[in-house]
Design a protein around this motif. Sequence first.
Motif, short mmCIF file in Angstrom:
data_model
loop_
_atom_site.label_atom_id
_atom_site.label_comp_id
_atom_site.label_asym_id
_atom_site.label_seq_id
_atom_site.Cartn_x
_atom_site.Cartn_y
_atom_site.Cartn_z
N LEU A 178 -4.49 -6.03 3.65
CA LEU A 178 -4.90 -5.88 5.05
C LEU A 178 -3.98 -6.75 5.89
CD1 LEU A 178 -7.08 -4.13 6.23
CD2 LEU A 178 -8.69 -6.01 6.01
N ASP A 179 -3.10 -6.08 6.67
CA ASP A 179 -2.03 -6.75 7.40
C ASP A 179 -2.54 -7.28 8.74
OD1 ASP A 179 0.55 -7.62 7.91
OD2 ASP A 179 1.45 -5.62 7.90
N ASP A 180 -1.87 -8.31 9.25
CA ASP A 180 -2.19 -8.89 10.57
C ASP A 180 -3.66 -9.27 10.66
OD1 ASP A 180 0.43 -8.20 11.01
OD2 ASP A 180 0.02 -6.64 12.49
N PHE A 181 -4.21 -9.78 9.55
CA PHE A 181 -5.65 -10.10 9.54
C PHE A 181 -5.97 -11.19 10.56
CE2 PHE A 181 -9.54 -12.18 8.16
CZ PHE A 181 -10.37 -11.08 8.05
N ALA A 236 -0.12 -15.93 3.82
CA ALA A 236 0.11 -16.41 5.18
C ALA A 236 1.48 -15.93 5.64
CB ALA A 236 0.05 -17.93 5.23
N GLU A 237 1.52 -15.36 6.82
CA GLU A 237 2.76 -14.87 7.40
C GLU A 237 3.30 -15.88 8.41
OE1 GLU A 237 2.55 -10.23 7.99
OE2 GLU A 237 1.26 -11.22 9.42
N GLY A 238 4.59 -15.83 8.66
CA GLY A 238 5.15 -16.62 9.76
C GLY A 238 5.26 -18.10 9.48
#
Length: 280
Positions: A178-181, A236-238
């Motif tokens: 699930l992206d951009d959660f 965790a992105e970014g």
Amino acid sequence: AKSAGRNCYQFFTQKIADAMKEKLDIQDQIAKALENQEFYLMFMPIYSSQTLAIESLEVLLRSTNPLLNKVGPEKFIPVAESTGLIKKIDLWVVEQALKKLHEFNQTINYQNTFSINMSSVELHNKEFPLKVGELIQKYHINPKQLDLEVTETSLTTYDKNSIQVLNELKALGLSLSLDDFGTGYTAFNQLIHYPVDHLKIDRSFVAALNTEDEKNHSMLEIIISMSSIYGLKTVAEGVETQQQLDYLIELGCDYLQGYYLSKPLIEADLLQLLASQSKQ
Ligand code: C2E
Ligand code: CA
Ligand code: CA
Ligand code: CA
């Protein structure tokens, strides 16, 4: 005052006209790019927080078409989604990615995953799971090496058809992220309806760590601890700084991705990175 009002009106109609023109231009160039093979893939490593080894590669779409290259996928993907061209793009990306995955399996014994973005449009496309299944067979892919990312916002309203599409994809043996959660409003107790394996925490939460505000820290803490209760792995992105990296490791986030660890890479640079990692 009257003429100022009119100027203001003209200003806005001009803005809207420009935006419509740009959208039509982008639409034309996408169709042209599909026809003339002006798309290619970049790869962004996703790391294990435990070992800092590469666990997956997120496949990101790029174009050599001057306009599409200028505006980037953040802008041209939504245009493609509003015109139906996205279905062609998604299948093109899946096919090229699986072809590449098969090649990496053979040439460099690559055994990790590829994470491929699918548009939320596919959640209403019954053909999509069938097509993905066919491509998995065509390229002799072990579905365990495949992860599909779908944005959280596309799932915020409970919808039987979308859940069926996700279940059919899962039945192929792949995993779902699930992206951009956190950018949508999915309550944790809603998550049990979705057959997802990973939550990709939107990079706005990681960016918020830079501020002193304790609230931002506790949001991440809550998402990560709730995820483990629900049996979901967190990504965790970014991640852009050493401090963010340290903190996310301390919180027990499972996987990490961001410019601090690696930017998206063209194939040649990726192969160099994978070669240097396997020597360690
Ligand atoms: P996304 O799936 O959330 O992808 C992550 C985006 O964040 C990528 O931008 C990546 O370069 C950027 N990013 C990753 N780490 C960092 C960081 O540490 N700092 C900063 N500032 N940015 C970071 P990109 O490649 O421009 O992609 C934008 C969006 O376009 C993607 O967001 C995804 O929604 C969409 N997209 C990209 N490729 C595809 C594709 O093949 N198919 C579909 N359907 N959508 C795609
Ligand atoms: Ca993604
Ligand atoms: Ca994302
Ligand atoms: Ca995004």
